[in-house]
Design an enzyme around this catalytic site. Structure first.
Site, PDB file in Angstrom:
ATOM      1  N   PRO A   2       0.830  -1.207   0.000  1.00 24.36           N
ATOM      2  CA  PRO A   2       0.000   0.000   0.000  1.00 24.36           C
ATOM      3  C   PRO A   2       0.867   1.261   0.000  1.00 24.36           C
ATOM      4  O   PRO A   2       1.890   1.323   0.681  1.00 24.36           O
ATOM      5  CB  PRO A   2      -0.784  -0.124   1.309  1.00 24.36           C
ATOM      6  CG  PRO A   2      -0.783  -1.578   1.644  1.00 24.36           C
ATOM      7  CD  PRO A   2       0.532  -2.097   1.132  1.00 24.36           C
ATOM      8  N   ARG A 251      12.917  -2.858  -8.037  1.00 20.21           N
ATOM      9  CA  ARG A 251      11.564  -2.560  -8.520  1.00 20.21           C
ATOM     10  C   ARG A 251      11.624  -2.142  -9.983  1.00 20.21           C
ATOM     11  O   ARG A 251      12.625  -1.590 -10.445  1.00 20.21           O
ATOM     12  CB  ARG A 251      10.918  -1.436  -7.696  1.00 20.21           C
ATOM     13  CG  ARG A 251      10.848  -1.698  -6.206  1.00 20.21           C
ATOM     14  CD  ARG A 251       9.971  -2.888  -5.851  1.00 20.21           C
ATOM     15  NE  ARG A 251       8.590  -2.664  -6.235  1.00 20.21           N
ATOM     16  CZ  ARG A 251       7.704  -2.022  -5.467  1.00 20.21           C
ATOM     17  NH1 ARG A 251       8.068  -1.550  -4.274  1.00 20.21           N
ATOM     18  NH2 ARG A 251       6.446  -1.878  -5.861  1.00 20.21           N
TER      19      ARG A 251
END
Length: 267
Positions: A2, A251
């Site tokens: 989140p 990432r």
């Protein structure tokens, strides 16, 4: 994981639901049992968020610190209270509501001093009214690290995840591998203002929305409403060039090579 808007929305919901109430706290899973017993029956004073961290104050100078991580959830429900399902780390129960925390990376009691230390380690959070963007700018302007990595560094700016990182860089025409020291002050401050507005919208609607209204017609039915995030190999919505991807600090980056030209440095 989140992003910051989700934690702010959760904090606001917990605050509106439980603040001022005495709550029963338990750990059906057992991993937080000792700390839950210390909180049991005390008043929940307020819930707040800093970046991706949830901070819940209880009377008696006790503070609950939660980091949801990749898999955590903290869901609020209305009566009747039902038996725990799955691995419930923490359950809060008041007269009017109850909430279950599952799968967090961190669930622990903090002292006031530990809260101060946590906030000192974090960069400014665009969703907090006390945030100072110049703190982040001082880190960025001195760094040769790519801006795409700096934006994900929670000690630089707190609350940004991979979606906001990809989309805000596209919106401002910045290549993610551009060194931080090559970002101009005006560019960064414009990015900050835009980011704060986007994240505030995320709190309000409960999802990330980054495509400008004038470009929504370019998003087809069933498509992800994003400019570049997870659109590697697809045409850029604005110029038609193929969206590229590359891994950075574990990432995936996403960018358009035309709308976000590579930084060449000074001749």
């Amino acid at each position: 994981m989140p992003e910051g808007h989700s934690l702010r929305r959760l904090a606001d919901e917990l605050d509106a639901t439980f603040a001022g109430s005495a709550v029963r706290t338990s750990s059906p899973q057992g991993r937080f049992a000792g700390s839950a017993a210390l909180l049991d029956g005390t008043r929940l004073l307020r819930a707040d968020a800093a970046g991706k961290h949830l901070l819940v104050d209880f009377e008696g100078d006790r503070l609950l610190h939660v980091h949801l991580g990749l898999y955590g959830t903290f869901l609020v429900h209305r009566p009747p209270v039902t038996p725990p399902v799955g691995q419930v780390r923490l359950r809060l129960v008041s007269e009017d509501a109850w909430a279950d925390l599952r799968g967090p990376t961190a669930c622990e009691l903090y002292t006031p001093e530990q809260k101060v230390e946590l906030l000192a380690r974090l960069g400014p959070d665009p969703l907090r009214p006390d945030a100072d963007p110049l703190r982040a700018w001082e880190r960025i302007r001195r760094s040769r690290t790519p801006v795409g990595a700096l934006l994900m560094d929670q000690s630089v700016i707190a609350g940004i995840g991979n979606v906001y990182r990809a989309e805000i860089l596209f919106r401002h025409g910045l290549h993610p591998l551009r060194p931080g020291l090559a970002v101009r002050r005006g560019q960064f401050l414009a990015l900050w203002v835009d980011l704060a507005e986007l994240m505030a919208d995320g709190v309000r609607v409960g999802r990330i929305e980054t495509v400008r209204p004038e470009h929504l017609h370019l998003v087809g039915p069933g498509e992800r409403p994003a400019y570049v995030y997870r659109r590697a190999g697809e045409p850029c919505r604005l110029c038609g060039r193929t969206v590229l991807t590359e891994e950075l600090v574990g990432r995936n980056l996403y960018w358009c090579p035309r709308c976000q030209p590579a930084y060449r440095g000074r001749a």
